[in-house]
Design a protein around this motif. Structure first.
Motif, PDB file in Angstrom:
ATOM      1  N   SER A 121       0.838  -1.194   0.000  1.00 34.68           N
ATOM      2  CA  SER A 121       0.000   0.000   0.000  1.00 34.68           C
ATOM      3  C   SER A 121       0.881   1.256   0.000  1.00 34.68           C
ATOM      4  N   PHE A 122       2.050   1.175   0.650  1.00 37.80           N
ATOM      5  CA  PHE A 122       2.965   2.324   0.619  1.00 37.80           C
ATOM      6  C   PHE A 122       3.486   2.552  -0.807  1.00 37.80           C
ATOM      7  N   THR A 123       3.883   1.464  -1.457  1.00 35.08           N
ATOM      8  CA  THR A 123       4.426   1.612  -2.807  1.00 35.08           C
ATOM      9  C   THR A 123       3.374   2.145  -3.769  1.00 35.08           C
ATOM     10  N   SER A 124       2.151   1.628  -3.649  1.00 36.05           N
ATOM     11  CA  SER A 124       1.177   2.109  -4.627  1.00 36.05           C
ATOM     12  C   SER A 124       0.821   3.576  -4.347  1.00 36.05           C
ATOM     13  N   PHE A 125       0.888   3.956  -3.076  1.00 40.55           N
ATOM     14  CA  PHE A 125       0.640   5.370  -2.764  1.00 40.55           C
ATOM     15  C   PHE A 125       1.745   6.264  -3.327  1.00 40.55           C
ATOM     16  N   THR A 126       3.004   5.933  -3.040  1.00 38.00           N
ATOM     17  CA  THR A 126       4.081   6.836  -3.481  1.00 38.00           C
ATOM     18  C   THR A 126       4.285   6.789  -4.992  1.00 38.00           C
ATOM     19  N   SER A 127       3.876   5.681  -5.632  1.00 35.73           N
ATOM     20  CA  SER A 127       4.103   5.694  -7.078  1.00 35.73           C
ATOM     21  C   SER A 127       2.956   6.339  -7.847  1.00 35.73           C
ATOM     22  N   SER A 128       1.842   6.598  -7.169  1.00 31.61           N
ATOM     23  CA  SER A 128       0.835   7.420  -7.849  1.00 31.61           C
ATOM     24  C   SER A 128       1.278   8.866  -7.684  1.00 31.61           C
ATOM     25  N   VAL A 129       1.267   9.629  -8.758  1.00 30.28           N
ATOM     26  CA  VAL A 129       1.858  10.966  -8.648  1.00 30.28           C
ATOM     27  C   VAL A 129       1.000  11.921  -7.824  1.00 30.28           C
ATOM     28  N   TRP A 130      -0.295  11.910  -8.089  1.00 27.21           N
ATOM     29  CA  TRP A 130      -1.092  12.993  -7.530  1.00 27.21           C
ATOM     30  C   TRP A 130      -1.356  12.888  -6.044  1.00 27.21           C
ATOM     31  N   GLN A 131      -1.505  11.671  -5.564  1.00 26.03           N
ATOM     32  CA  GLN A 131      -1.794  11.555  -4.127  1.00 26.03           C
ATOM     33  C   GLN A 131      -0.709  12.176  -3.245  1.00 26.03           C
ATOM     34  N   PRO A 132       0.559  11.786  -3.429  1.00 28.95           N
ATOM     35  CA  PRO A 132       1.590  12.420  -2.602  1.00 28.95           C
ATOM     36  C   PRO A 132       1.627  13.932  -2.790  1.00 28.95           C
ATOM     37  N   VAL A 133       1.355  14.383  -4.010  1.00 28.26           N
ATOM     38  CA  VAL A 133       1.381  15.823  -4.258  1.00 28.26           C
ATOM     39  C   VAL A 133       0.292  16.520  -3.446  1.00 28.26           C
ATOM     40  N   ILE A 134      -0.896  15.937  -3.461  1.00 25.94           N
ATOM     41  CA  ILE A 134      -2.005  16.576  -2.744  1.00 25.94           C
ATOM     42  C   ILE A 134      -1.704  16.662  -1.244  1.00 25.94           C
ATOM     43  N   TYR A 135      -1.188  15.571  -0.703  1.00 22.45           N
ATOM     44  CA  TYR A 135      -0.864  15.603   0.729  1.00 22.45           C
ATOM     45  C   TYR A 135       0.246  16.606   1.037  1.00 22.45           C
ATOM     46  N   ALA A 136       1.254  16.646   0.169  1.00 19.96           N
ATOM     47  CA  ALA A 136       2.362  17.576   0.405  1.00 19.96           C
ATOM     48  C   ALA A 136       1.859  19.015   0.347  1.00 19.96           C
ATOM     49  N   ILE A 137       0.969  19.281  -0.610  1.00 19.07           N
ATOM     50  CA  ILE A 137       0.483  20.660  -0.742  1.00 19.07           C
ATOM     51  C   ILE A 137      -0.409  21.031   0.440  1.00 19.07           C
ATOM     52  N   PHE A 138      -1.161  20.071   0.896  1.00 18.02           N
ATOM     53  CA  PHE A 138      -1.985  20.341   2.065  1.00 18.02           C
ATOM     54  C   PHE A 138      -1.089  20.689   3.264  1.00 18.02           C
ATOM     55  N   PHE A 139      -0.035  19.917   3.419  1.00 16.11           N
ATOM     56  CA  PHE A 139       0.912  20.175   4.509  1.00 16.11           C
ATOM     57  C   PHE A 139       1.513  21.574   4.395  1.00 16.11           C
ATOM     58  N   LEU A 140       1.917  21.917   3.170  1.00 18.02           N
ATOM     59  CA  LEU A 140       2.511  23.237   2.947  1.00 18.02           C
ATOM     60  C   LEU A 140       1.525  24.348   3.267  1.00 18.02           C
ATOM     61  N   ALA A 141       0.276  24.122   2.879  1.00 11.66           N
ATOM     62  CA  ALA A 141      -0.730  25.160   3.099  1.00 11.66           C
ATOM     63  C   ALA A 141      -0.916  25.403   4.601  1.00 11.66           C
ATOM     64  N   VAL A 142      -0.964  24.327   5.368  1.00 11.58           N
ATOM     65  CA  VAL A 142      -1.127  24.498   6.818  1.00 11.58           C
ATOM     66  C   VAL A 142       0.080  25.235   7.397  1.00 11.58           C
ATOM     67  N   SER A 143       1.281  24.820   6.987  1.00 16.27           N
ATOM     68  CA  SER A 143       2.483  25.489   7.494  1.00 16.27           C
ATOM     69  C   SER A 143       2.473  26.966   7.109  1.00 16.27           C
ATOM     70  N   ALA A 144       2.061  27.238   5.870  1.00 16.45           N
ATOM     71  CA  ALA A 144       2.050  28.625   5.398  1.00 16.45           C
ATOM     72  C   ALA A 144       1.092  29.475   6.240  1.00 16.45           C
ATOM     73  N   LEU A 145      -0.067  28.886   6.564  1.00 21.32           N
ATOM     74  CA  LEU A 145      -1.030  29.647   7.361  1.00 21.32           C
ATOM     75  C   LEU A 145      -0.437  30.023   8.711  1.00 21.32           C
ATOM     76  N   ILE A 146       0.279  29.077   9.306  1.00 26.12           N
ATOM     77  CA  ILE A 146       0.871  29.358  10.616  1.00 26.12           C
ATOM     78  C   ILE A 146       1.943  30.441  10.496  1.00 26.12           C
ATOM     79  N   VAL A 147       2.800  30.319   9.481  1.00 25.51           N
ATOM     80  CA  VAL A 147       3.869  31.312   9.328  1.00 25.51           C
ATOM     81  C   VAL A 147       3.278  32.691   9.016  1.00 25.51           C
ATOM     82  N   ALA A 148       2.192  32.694   8.237  1.00 19.97           N
ATOM     83  CA  ALA A 148       1.575  33.978   7.905  1.00 19.97           C
ATOM     84  C   ALA A 148       1.059  34.693   9.165  1.00 19.97           C
ATOM     85  N   ARG A 149       0.656  33.922  10.144  1.00 18.13           N
ATOM     86  CA  ARG A 149       0.159  34.542  11.381  1.00 18.13           C
ATOM     87  C   ARG A 149       1.281  35.013  12.285  1.00 18.13           C
ATOM     88  N   GLY A 150       2.496  34.575  12.017  1.00 19.43           N
ATOM     89  CA  GLY A 150       3.618  34.982  12.870  1.00 19.43           C
ATOM     90  C   GLY A 150       3.981  33.849  13.812  1.00 19.43           C
TER      91      GLY A 150
END
Ligand code: PHE
Length: 424
Positions: A121-150
Protein backbone atom coordinates in the motif's frame (compact mmCIF):
# COMPACT_ATOMS: atom_id res chain seq x y z
CA UNK A 1 11.82 30.50 22.30
CA UNK A 2 13.54 27.40 23.56
CA UNK A 3 10.49 25.32 22.70
CA UNK A 4 10.34 26.80 19.23
CA UNK A 5 13.96 25.88 18.73
CA UNK A 6 13.32 22.36 20.01
CA UNK A 7 10.31 22.24 17.67
CA UNK A 8 12.55 23.14 14.76
CA UNK A 9 15.17 20.57 15.70
CA UNK A 10 12.88 17.64 16.43
CA UNK A 11 11.18 16.61 13.24
CA UNK A 12 11.21 14.09 10.44
CA UNK A 13 14.99 14.24 10.57
CA UNK A 14 14.96 12.40 13.88
CA UNK A 15 12.21 9.89 13.35
CA UNK A 16 12.20 9.30 9.62
CA UNK A 17 15.72 10.13 8.43
CA UNK A 18 17.97 9.03 11.27
CA UNK A 19 16.73 5.39 11.39
CA UNK A 20 16.93 4.88 7.65
CA UNK A 21 20.44 6.31 7.41
CA UNK A 22 21.59 4.30 10.41
CA UNK A 23 20.01 1.28 8.74
CA UNK A 24 21.93 1.86 5.53
CA UNK A 25 25.21 2.57 7.29
CA UNK A 26 25.63 -0.33 9.64
CA UNK A 27 23.68 0.92 12.68
CA UNK A 28 25.88 1.42 15.74
CA UNK A 29 28.94 2.65 13.85
CA UNK A 30 26.80 5.35 12.27
CA UNK A 31 25.31 6.25 15.65
CA UNK A 32 28.74 6.68 17.25
CA UNK A 33 30.10 8.85 14.44
CA UNK A 34 26.90 10.86 14.50
CA UNK A 35 27.14 11.47 18.27
CA UNK A 36 30.77 12.54 18.00
CA UNK A 37 29.90 14.98 15.22
CA UNK A 38 26.96 16.42 17.17
CA UNK A 39 29.35 17.32 19.95
CA UNK A 40 32.36 18.45 17.94
CA UNK A 41 30.67 20.18 15.03
CA UNK A 42 26.91 20.44 15.53
CA UNK A 43 26.74 22.08 18.93
CA UNK A 44 29.45 24.70 18.27
CA UNK A 45 27.60 25.65 15.08
CA UNK A 46 24.25 25.89 16.82
CA UNK A 47 25.86 28.31 19.25
CA UNK A 48 27.49 30.23 16.41
CA UNK A 49 24.19 30.77 14.67
CA UNK A 50 22.64 31.88 17.91
CA UNK A 51 25.38 34.36 18.57
CA UNK A 52 25.15 35.77 15.05
CA UNK A 53 21.37 36.20 15.24
CA UNK A 54 21.48 37.65 18.70
CA UNK A 55 24.20 40.14 17.85
CA UNK A 56 22.70 41.26 14.54
CA UNK A 57 18.97 40.96 15.28
CA UNK A 58 18.34 40.29 11.59
CA UNK A 59 17.62 37.40 9.24
CA UNK A 60 20.63 35.67 7.64
CA UNK A 61 21.49 37.96 4.70
CA UNK A 62 21.12 41.22 6.61
CA UNK A 63 22.78 39.70 9.67
CA UNK A 64 26.01 39.22 7.74
CA UNK A 65 25.71 42.74 6.33
CA UNK A 66 25.42 44.11 9.86
CA UNK A 67 28.28 42.10 11.30
CA UNK A 68 30.63 42.27 8.32
CA UNK A 69 29.59 45.29 6.25
CA UNK A 70 30.66 45.51 2.61
CA UNK A 71 31.97 41.98 2.42
CA UNK A 72 30.88 38.91 0.54
CA UNK A 73 29.74 37.20 3.72
CA UNK A 74 26.12 37.96 2.98
CA UNK A 75 26.52 35.28 0.32
CA UNK A 76 26.04 32.79 3.16
CA UNK A 77 22.53 34.16 3.51
CA UNK A 78 21.83 33.52 -0.18
CA UNK A 79 23.11 30.00 0.23
CA UNK A 80 20.72 29.61 3.17
CA UNK A 81 17.82 30.63 0.96
CA UNK A 82 18.77 28.04 -1.62
CA UNK A 83 18.98 25.25 0.98
CA UNK A 84 15.70 26.33 2.50
CA UNK A 85 13.88 25.79 -0.79
CA UNK A 86 15.59 22.54 -1.74
CA UNK A 87 15.12 21.04 1.70
CA UNK A 88 11.48 22.04 1.93
CA UNK A 89 10.88 20.45 -1.47
CA UNK A 90 11.47 16.93 -0.21
CA UNK A 91 10.58 17.58 3.42
CA UNK A 92 7.01 18.48 2.53
CA UNK A 93 6.67 15.29 0.52
CA UNK A 94 7.67 13.14 3.49
CA UNK A 95 5.41 15.21 5.73
CA UNK A 96 2.69 14.42 3.20
CA UNK A 97 3.37 10.68 3.61
CA UNK A 98 2.88 11.16 7.33
CA UNK A 99 -0.49 12.79 6.74
CA UNK A 100 -1.51 9.97 4.46
CA UNK A 101 -0.61 7.43 7.15
CA UNK A 102 -2.62 9.45 9.61
CA UNK A 103 -5.62 9.27 7.32
CA UNK A 104 -5.06 5.52 6.85
CA UNK A 105 -4.85 5.02 10.59
CA UNK A 106 -8.14 6.81 11.15
CA UNK A 107 -9.81 4.94 8.31
CA UNK A 108 -9.24 1.55 9.81
CA UNK A 109 -5.76 1.29 11.00
CA UNK A 110 -3.37 -1.36 9.96
CA UNK A 111 -5.19 -4.11 11.83
CA UNK A 112 -4.90 -7.48 10.21
CA UNK A 113 -2.47 -6.27 7.58
CA UNK A 114 0.63 -8.32 6.85
CA UNK A 115 4.06 -6.75 6.33
CA UNK A 116 3.71 -7.38 2.60
CA UNK A 117 0.33 -5.66 2.42
CA UNK A 118 1.64 -2.62 4.29
CA UNK A 119 4.55 -2.41 1.91
CA UNK A 120 2.29 -2.74 -1.14
CA UNK A 121 0.00 0.00 0.00
CA UNK A 122 2.97 2.32 0.62
CA UNK A 123 4.43 1.61 -2.81
CA UNK A 124 1.18 2.11 -4.63
CA UNK A 125 0.64 5.37 -2.76
CA UNK A 126 4.08 6.84 -3.48
CA UNK A 127 4.10 5.69 -7.08
CA UNK A 128 0.84 7.42 -7.85
CA UNK A 129 1.86 10.97 -8.65
CA UNK A 130 -1.09 12.99 -7.53
CA UNK A 131 -1.79 11.55 -4.13
CA UNK A 132 1.59 12.42 -2.60
CA UNK A 133 1.38 15.82 -4.26
CA UNK A 134 -2.00 16.58 -2.74
CA UNK A 135 -0.86 15.60 0.73
CA UNK A 136 2.36 17.58 0.40
CA UNK A 137 0.48 20.66 -0.74
CA UNK A 138 -1.98 20.34 2.06
CA UNK A 139 0.91 20.18 4.51
CA UNK A 140 2.51 23.24 2.95
CA UNK A 141 -0.73 25.16 3.10
CA UNK A 142 -1.13 24.50 6.82
CA UNK A 143 2.48 25.49 7.49
CA UNK A 144 2.05 28.63 5.40
CA UNK A 145 -1.03 29.65 7.36
CA UNK A 146 0.87 29.36 10.62
CA UNK A 147 3.87 31.31 9.33
CA UNK A 148 1.58 33.98 7.90
CA UNK A 149 0.16 34.54 11.38
CA UNK A 150 3.62 34.98 12.87
CA UNK A 151 5.71 32.40 14.62
CA UNK A 152 5.50 33.75 18.08
CA UNK A 153 1.72 33.60 18.36
CA UNK A 154 0.70 30.21 19.51
CA UNK A 155 3.56 28.09 18.35
CA UNK A 156 5.38 28.23 21.61
CA UNK A 157 2.35 26.89 23.50
CA UNK A 158 1.75 24.28 20.89
CA UNK A 159 5.30 22.99 21.17
CA UNK A 160 5.15 22.86 24.93
CA UNK A 161 2.51 20.16 24.80
CA UNK A 162 3.66 18.39 21.71
CA UNK A 163 7.30 17.81 22.56
CA UNK A 164 6.70 15.97 25.85
CA UNK A 165 3.82 14.01 24.28
CA UNK A 166 6.00 12.85 21.42
CA UNK A 167 8.68 11.86 23.89
CA UNK A 168 6.26 9.78 25.99
CA UNK A 169 4.89 8.12 22.88
CA UNK A 170 8.34 7.14 21.71
CA UNK A 171 9.18 5.70 25.11
CA UNK A 172 6.00 3.61 24.98
CA UNK A 173 7.03 2.29 21.59
CA UNK A 174 10.49 1.48 22.95
CA UNK A 175 8.98 -0.43 25.86
CA UNK A 176 6.87 -2.33 23.38
CA UNK A 177 9.97 -3.07 21.29
CA UNK A 178 11.31 -4.94 24.28
CA UNK A 179 8.51 -7.48 23.94
CA UNK A 180 9.28 -8.19 20.29
CA UNK A 181 11.22 -11.22 19.08
CA UNK A 182 13.67 -9.03 17.25
CA UNK A 183 14.70 -7.04 20.35
CA UNK A 184 18.15 -8.61 20.71
CA UNK A 185 18.96 -8.36 17.06
CA UNK A 186 17.70 -4.79 16.86
CA UNK A 187 19.69 -3.70 19.89
CA UNK A 188 22.86 -5.35 18.63
CA UNK A 189 22.39 -3.62 15.31
CA UNK A 190 21.90 -0.22 16.93
CA UNK A 191 24.43 -0.39 19.74
CA UNK A 192 27.26 -2.74 18.92
CA UNK A 193 29.34 -1.30 16.14
CA UNK A 194 30.49 -3.16 13.11
CA UNK A 195 33.27 -0.90 11.92
CA UNK A 196 33.67 -2.79 8.71
CA UNK A 197 30.44 -1.20 7.51
CA UNK A 198 31.96 2.28 7.74
CA UNK A 199 32.96 3.97 4.51
CA UNK A 200 33.57 7.57 3.53
CA UNK A 201 29.89 7.69 2.69
CA UNK A 202 28.97 6.81 6.29
CA UNK A 203 30.87 9.82 7.58
CA UNK A 204 29.45 12.31 5.13
CA UNK A 205 25.95 10.93 5.73
CA UNK A 206 26.45 11.30 9.47
CA UNK A 207 27.67 14.87 9.09
CA UNK A 208 24.76 15.79 6.82
CA UNK A 209 22.38 14.23 9.31
CA UNK A 210 23.88 16.24 12.18
CA UNK A 211 23.23 19.48 10.31
CA UNK A 212 19.77 18.51 9.21
CA UNK A 213 18.63 17.26 12.59
CA UNK A 214 19.94 20.23 14.56
CA UNK A 215 18.48 22.66 11.97
CA UNK A 216 21.93 24.13 11.60
CA UNK A 217 23.86 25.46 8.61
CA UNK A 218 21.00 27.29 6.99
CA UNK A 219 20.27 30.38 9.02
CA UNK A 220 17.10 29.12 10.69
CA UNK A 221 18.69 29.52 14.10
CA UNK A 222 20.05 32.94 13.15
CA UNK A 223 16.49 33.96 12.36
CA UNK A 224 14.96 32.49 15.51
CA UNK A 225 17.59 33.98 17.78
CA UNK A 226 17.15 37.39 16.20
CA UNK A 227 13.65 37.40 17.72
CA UNK A 228 14.76 36.70 21.25
CA UNK A 229 14.44 39.61 23.59
CA UNK A 230 16.50 39.65 26.71
CA UNK A 231 19.13 37.05 27.21
CA UNK A 232 19.56 33.66 28.63
CA UNK A 233 22.30 31.17 29.21
CA UNK A 234 22.59 30.25 25.58
CA UNK A 235 25.16 27.53 26.00
CA UNK A 236 22.93 25.74 28.46
CA UNK A 237 19.59 26.06 26.70
CA UNK A 238 21.03 25.09 23.32
CA UNK A 239 22.90 22.20 24.93
CA UNK A 240 19.58 20.95 26.29
CA UNK A 241 17.91 21.25 22.90
CA UNK A 242 20.72 19.23 21.33
CA UNK A 243 20.36 16.53 23.98
CA UNK A 244 16.60 16.36 23.43
CA UNK A 245 17.10 16.17 19.70
CA UNK A 246 19.67 13.41 19.91
CA UNK A 247 17.61 11.41 22.40
CA UNK A 248 14.58 11.51 20.13
CA UNK A 249 16.67 10.06 17.29
CA UNK A 250 18.02 7.27 19.49
CA UNK A 251 14.55 6.48 20.87
CA UNK A 252 13.27 6.31 17.31
CA UNK A 253 16.02 3.80 16.59
CA UNK A 254 15.05 1.68 19.60
CA UNK A 255 11.41 1.82 18.57
CA UNK A 256 12.16 0.82 15.00
CA UNK A 257 15.05 -1.65 14.69
CA UNK A 258 13.68 -4.48 16.87
CA UNK A 259 10.51 -4.23 14.77
CA UNK A 260 12.52 -4.29 11.54
CA UNK A 261 14.01 -7.64 12.52
CA UNK A 262 10.81 -9.01 13.97
CA UNK A 263 8.85 -8.44 10.79
CA UNK A 264 11.57 -9.63 8.45
CA UNK A 265 12.23 -6.19 6.93
CA UNK A 266 15.52 -4.79 5.71
CA UNK A 267 17.36 -2.18 7.85
CA UNK A 268 18.80 -0.76 4.64
CA UNK A 269 15.35 -0.26 3.14
CA UNK A 270 15.89 3.49 2.64
CA UNK A 271 13.41 6.38 2.98
CA UNK A 272 10.39 4.08 3.35
CA UNK A 273 11.80 2.36 6.45
CA UNK A 274 9.73 3.99 9.20
CA UNK A 275 6.58 3.86 7.14
CA UNK A 276 6.97 0.16 6.44
CA UNK A 277 8.01 -0.80 9.96
CA UNK A 278 5.84 0.94 12.50
CA UNK A 279 2.46 0.08 10.97
CA UNK A 280 3.34 -3.58 11.61
CA UNK A 281 3.88 -2.75 15.26
CA UNK A 282 0.55 -0.96 15.46
CA UNK A 283 -1.18 -3.78 13.61
CA UNK A 284 -0.38 -6.26 16.34
CA UNK A 285 -0.56 -4.04 19.39
CA UNK A 286 -3.65 -3.92 21.59
CA UNK A 287 -5.03 -0.41 21.18
CA UNK A 288 -2.87 -0.13 18.07
CA UNK A 289 -5.66 1.67 16.27
CA UNK A 290 -5.46 4.66 18.59
CA UNK A 291 -1.72 4.53 19.01
CA UNK A 292 -1.24 4.67 15.25
CA UNK A 293 -3.46 7.75 15.01
CA UNK A 294 -1.65 9.38 17.88
CA UNK A 295 1.78 8.58 16.50
CA UNK A 296 1.21 9.81 12.97
CA UNK A 297 -0.56 12.91 14.23
CA UNK A 298 2.40 13.75 16.41
CA UNK A 299 4.85 13.03 13.64
CA UNK A 300 2.92 15.36 11.36
CA UNK A 301 2.96 18.08 13.98
CA UNK A 302 6.67 17.57 14.61
CA UNK A 303 7.14 17.99 10.87
CA UNK A 304 5.09 21.18 10.90
CA UNK A 305 7.09 22.79 13.69
CA UNK A 306 10.26 22.09 11.71
CA UNK A 307 8.83 23.21 8.38
CA UNK A 308 7.59 26.48 9.78
CA UNK A 309 11.05 27.28 11.10
CA UNK A 310 12.45 26.96 7.58
CA UNK A 311 9.59 28.96 6.09
CA UNK A 312 10.00 31.59 8.76
CA UNK A 313 13.66 31.98 7.85
CA UNK A 314 12.77 32.39 4.16
CA UNK A 315 9.96 34.77 5.03
CA UNK A 316 12.17 36.96 7.20
CA UNK A 317 14.66 37.21 4.36
CA UNK A 318 12.02 37.98 1.72
CA UNK A 319 10.50 40.69 3.90
CA UNK A 320 13.89 42.26 4.59
CA UNK A 321 15.14 42.05 1.02
CA UNK A 322 12.05 42.95 -0.97
CA UNK A 323 10.19 45.07 1.51
CA UNK A 324 6.97 43.13 1.06
CA UNK A 325 4.32 42.13 3.54
CA UNK A 326 4.56 38.90 5.48
CA UNK A 327 1.52 37.48 3.72
CA UNK A 328 2.89 38.17 0.30
CA UNK A 329 6.28 36.72 1.24
CA UNK A 330 4.66 33.56 2.58
CA UNK A 331 2.53 33.17 -0.54
CA UNK A 332 5.45 33.49 -2.94
CA UNK A 333 7.61 31.13 -0.90
CA UNK A 334 4.90 28.49 -0.60
CA UNK A 335 4.20 28.48 -4.32
CA UNK A 336 7.89 28.06 -5.08
CA UNK A 337 8.24 25.22 -2.59
CA UNK A 338 5.06 23.68 -3.97
CA UNK A 339 6.66 23.43 -7.41
CA UNK A 340 9.75 21.74 -5.96
CA UNK A 341 7.58 19.38 -3.93
CA UNK A 342 5.72 18.29 -7.06
CA UNK A 343 9.06 17.45 -8.66
CA UNK A 344 10.12 15.41 -5.62
CA UNK A 345 6.80 13.60 -5.45
CA UNK A 346 6.96 12.76 -9.15
CA UNK A 347 10.45 11.33 -9.19
CA UNK A 348 12.31 9.42 -6.52
CA UNK A 349 15.56 10.40 -8.19
CA UNK A 350 14.80 14.09 -7.76
CA UNK A 351 13.68 13.34 -4.22
CA UNK A 352 16.92 11.62 -3.29
CA UNK A 353 18.99 14.18 -5.13
CA UNK A 354 17.36 17.03 -3.18
CA UNK A 355 17.84 15.16 0.09
CA UNK A 356 21.54 14.51 -0.47
CA UNK A 357 22.20 17.88 -2.06
CA UNK A 358 20.74 19.78 0.87
CA UNK A 359 21.99 17.69 3.80
CA UNK A 360 25.36 16.47 2.57
CA UNK A 361 26.45 19.46 0.53
CA UNK A 362 24.56 22.72 0.98
CA UNK A 363 24.11 22.46 4.74
CA UNK A 364 27.67 21.33 5.32
CA UNK A 365 29.08 24.13 3.18
CA UNK A 366 26.77 26.60 4.93
CA UNK A 367 27.99 25.25 8.27
CA UNK A 368 31.63 25.49 7.24
CA UNK A 369 31.19 29.14 6.27
CA UNK A 370 29.33 29.93 9.49
CA UNK A 371 32.13 28.34 11.53
CA UNK A 372 34.81 30.31 9.68
CA UNK A 373 32.81 33.49 10.02
CA UNK A 374 32.27 33.06 13.75
CA UNK A 375 35.77 31.87 14.51
CA UNK A 376 37.79 34.16 12.30
CA UNK A 377 35.74 37.16 11.15
CA UNK A 378 33.27 38.02 13.91
CA UNK A 379 34.57 40.83 16.12
CA UNK A 380 36.08 38.95 19.05
CA UNK A 381 34.85 41.25 21.78
CA UNK A 382 31.33 41.33 20.41
CA UNK A 383 31.42 37.56 20.10
CA UNK A 384 32.41 37.17 23.73
CA UNK A 385 29.87 39.71 24.96
CA UNK A 386 27.04 38.18 22.99
CA UNK A 387 27.90 34.59 23.80
CA UNK A 388 28.24 35.19 27.52
CA UNK A 389 25.62 37.96 27.85
CA UNK A 390 28.35 40.41 28.88
CA UNK A 391 30.17 37.96 31.07
CA UNK A 392 27.13 36.65 32.91
CA UNK A 393 26.88 33.09 31.65
CA UNK A 394 28.98 30.28 30.32
CA UNK A 395 32.28 32.11 30.56
CA UNK A 396 34.02 28.81 31.23
CA UNK A 397 32.55 27.23 28.12
CA UNK A 398 33.43 30.14 25.88
CA UNK A 399 37.09 29.15 25.26
CA UNK A 400 36.03 25.62 24.41
CA UNK A 401 33.40 26.99 22.04
CA UNK A 402 35.92 29.32 20.42
CA UNK A 403 38.41 26.54 19.91
CA UNK A 404 35.77 24.27 18.42
CA UNK A 405 34.49 26.92 16.09
CA UNK A 406 37.92 28.12 14.97
CA UNK A 407 39.63 24.79 14.52
CA UNK A 408 37.71 21.58 15.11
CA UNK A 409 34.52 22.35 13.20
CA UNK A 410 36.02 23.99 10.10
CA UNK A 411 38.86 21.49 9.75
CA UNK A 412 36.53 18.57 10.37
CA UNK A 413 33.90 19.74 7.89
CA UNK A 414 36.46 20.70 5.24
CA UNK A 415 38.14 17.35 5.57
CA UNK A 416 34.88 15.46 5.18
CA UNK A 417 33.78 17.54 2.18
CA UNK A 418 37.14 17.13 0.44
CA UNK A 419 37.07 13.40 1.09
CA UNK A 420 33.56 13.23 -0.30
CA UNK A 421 34.65 15.02 -3.45
CA UNK A 422 37.49 12.54 -3.77
CA UNK A 423 40.15 15.21 -3.43
CA UNK A 424 41.88 13.62 -0.45
N1 PHE B 1 15.68 19.65 12.17
C1 PHE B 1 14.53 19.28 11.41
C2 PHE B 1 14.33 17.79 11.52
O1 PHE B 1 15.12 17.09 12.11
C3 PHE B 1 14.61 19.72 9.98
C4 PHE B 1 15.12 21.10 9.74
C5 PHE B 1 16.29 21.29 9.06
C6 PHE B 1 14.44 22.20 10.25
C7 PHE B 1 16.81 22.54 8.85
C8 PHE B 1 14.96 23.45 10.07
C9 PHE B 1 16.15 23.62 9.39
O2 PHE B 1 13.37 17.27 11.02
Amino acid sequence: MMMAVAGSAVGLGNIWRFPFLAGQNGGAAFLIIYLALVLLVGLPLVLSEFTIGRAAKMGPIKAFEVLAPRTKWKGVGYLNVLVGFVLMGFYSVVAGWTLRFLVDSVAGGFEGMSAAQISDSFTSFTSSVWQPVIYAIFFLAVSALIVARGVEKGIEKFNKVLMPALFVMLILLCVNSFTLDGWDEGMTFLFSPDWSAVTGQTIIDALGQVFLTLSVGMGVLITYSSYVVGDDNMARSKGIVSIIDTSVAILAGVAIFPAVFTFGLEPAEGPALVFLTLPNVFAQLPGGYFLAILFFAMLAIAAITSAISIMEMLTAIFIEQFNITRRRAVTIISVMIGVLAVMCAASSQVFEFFDTLSANYLLTIGGLLIAIFTGWVFNRKQLYDTFTSDGRYATAIYPVFLFAVRFIAPVGIAFIILAELGII
